[in-house]
Design a protein around this motif. Structure first.
Motif, PDB file in Angstrom:
ATOM      1  N   TRP A 259       0.890  -0.995   0.013  1.00  0.00           N
ATOM      2  CA  TRP A 259      -0.206  -0.056  -0.033  1.00  0.00           C
ATOM      3  C   TRP A 259       0.819   1.312  -0.070  1.00  0.00           C
ATOM      4  N   ILE A 260       1.945   1.341   1.164  1.00  0.00           N
ATOM      5  CA  ILE A 260       2.816   2.511   0.961  1.00  0.00           C
ATOM      6  C   ILE A 260       3.521   2.585  -0.658  1.00  0.00           C
ATOM      7  N   LEU A 261       4.029   1.493  -1.166  1.00  0.00           N
ATOM      8  CA  LEU A 261       4.595   1.702  -2.367  1.00  0.00           C
ATOM      9  C   LEU A 261       3.549   2.480  -3.321  1.00  0.00           C
ATOM     10  N   LYS A 262       2.445   1.903  -3.332  1.00  0.00           N
ATOM     11  CA  LYS A 262       1.593   2.537  -4.482  1.00  0.00           C
ATOM     12  C   LYS A 262       1.129   4.002  -4.246  1.00  0.00           C
ATOM     13  N   ARG A 263       0.914   4.250  -2.854  1.00  0.00           N
ATOM     14  CA  ARG A 263       1.119   5.590  -2.444  1.00  0.00           C
ATOM     15  C   ARG A 263       2.235   6.527  -3.100  1.00  0.00           C
ATOM     16  N   LEU A 264       3.307   5.692  -3.095  1.00  0.00           N
ATOM     17  CA  LEU A 264       4.811   6.475  -3.345  1.00  0.00           C
ATOM     18  C   LEU A 264       4.875   6.519  -4.883  1.00  0.00           C
ATOM     19  N   GLY A 265       3.822   5.982  -5.591  1.00  0.00           N
ATOM     20  CA  GLY A 265       3.926   5.940  -7.243  1.00  0.00           C
ATOM     21  C   GLY A 265       4.714   4.689  -7.952  1.00  0.00           C
ATOM     22  N   TYR A 266       5.019   3.707  -6.892  1.00  0.00           N
ATOM     23  CA  TYR A 266       5.273   2.431  -7.575  1.00  0.00           C
ATOM     24  C   TYR A 266       4.051   1.435  -7.599  1.00  0.00           C
ATOM     25  N   GLY A 267       3.894   0.739  -8.933  1.00  0.00           N
ATOM     26  CA  GLY A 267       2.756   0.008  -9.281  1.00  0.00           C
ATOM     27  C   GLY A 267       1.481   0.352  -9.699  1.00  0.00           C
TER      28      GLY A 267
END
Length: 268
Positions: A259-267
């Protein structure tokens, strides 16, 4: 293979007299070659696939007084790689070997996924060639009773990125292998170090999708790596904020880290 030399400089304390670098035509590899040449390393053995870049790098290192031996080779030819490494060790006895050659692939602009042939090529370079490099130079170092082998991993080894699953997995393999070999060979005087860079300016970095926080110049990365190797740090990971963040992502629940990675723009 070619060998040349130019002038002479005083070697600074802590600089090996002979350093071998695979993947020397890349951003970090080239910067490391120049870092050691500028410090007075007498002999540099540089491998790469780009003959023009090897020649250019050789000339730049010679200007610092280093003797330079270059070898154009595709590290996917593991038998040829090990044969060359064995001969290089016999001829020049490198004190430090840096397994730096690496490639990256991603899931594509439409996230269509990685092609199998690309995955196969990546594993041949990022994992098998690194292991082959170790096997190629280790007999000479064990016979001498000393030596240092540095394996270039990545902060992506802490937690896989959705855009680069195979790359992340390959660098995790290198990290674990290097840590295990450090423990296994310490009693024989062989030092292993794992290098875990974040984003460092290079064509491979620019080709990667996703954000690139804390982007470093290769010269800065080379200085940090050289200093870490000099004091025999087990892991040389940088920059600190990104290293800490990636480590924390590796220890929290995967659902939360995803979830954090997605919020950061990954995935996305």
């Amino acid at each position: 293979m070619s060998s040349s030399s130019s002038g002479s400089e005083v070697r600074e304390p802590g600089f090996p007299s002979c350093v071998l670098i695979t993947g020397a035509t890349g951003g970090i590899g080239g910067a490391l070659a120049l870092e050691y040449a500028a410090g007075g390393t007498r002999t540099l053995i540089l491998q790469g696939r780009n003959a023009a870049r090897l020649s250019e790098l050789s000339a730049a290192c010679q200007a610092h007084g280093a003797r330079v031996v270059t070898h154009e080779l595709d590290v996917r030819d593991h038998e040829a790689l090990m044969t060359w490494l064995s001969a290089a060790c016999e001829a020049d006895m490198p004190e430090l070997v840096i397994a730096n050659a690496g490639v990256n692939i991603n899931t594509g602009e439409q996230q269509q996924g990685e092609a199998w042939q690309d995955v196969h090529r990546l594993l041949d370079v990022n994992v098998k060639a690194v292991f082959a490099t170790v096997h190629g130079v280790l007999p000479s170092m064990r016979a001498r009773g000393h030596g240092q082998i540095a394996l270039v991993s990545s902060l992506a080894a802490w937690r896989g990125l959705p855009e680069t699953p195979s790359y992340s997995a390959s660098k995790a393999a290198v990290k674990v292998y290097g840590e295990a070999m450090r423990d296994a060979l310490a009693a024989e005087g062989i030092r292993f170090n794992v290098i875990m860079p974040g984003y460092v300016e290079s064509q491979m970095c620019f080709d990667m999708p996703g954000p690139k926080p804390f982007l470093w110049k290769p010269e800065k990365a080379a200085r940090v790596i050289r200093r870490g190797l000099q004091v025999n740090r087990a892991r040389i990971s940088f920059p600190f904020p990104l290293n800490l963040g990636c480590f924390l992502l590796s220890v929290i629940h995967p659902a939360v880290s995803g979830w954090i990675l997605k919020r950061l723009g990954y995935g996305d």
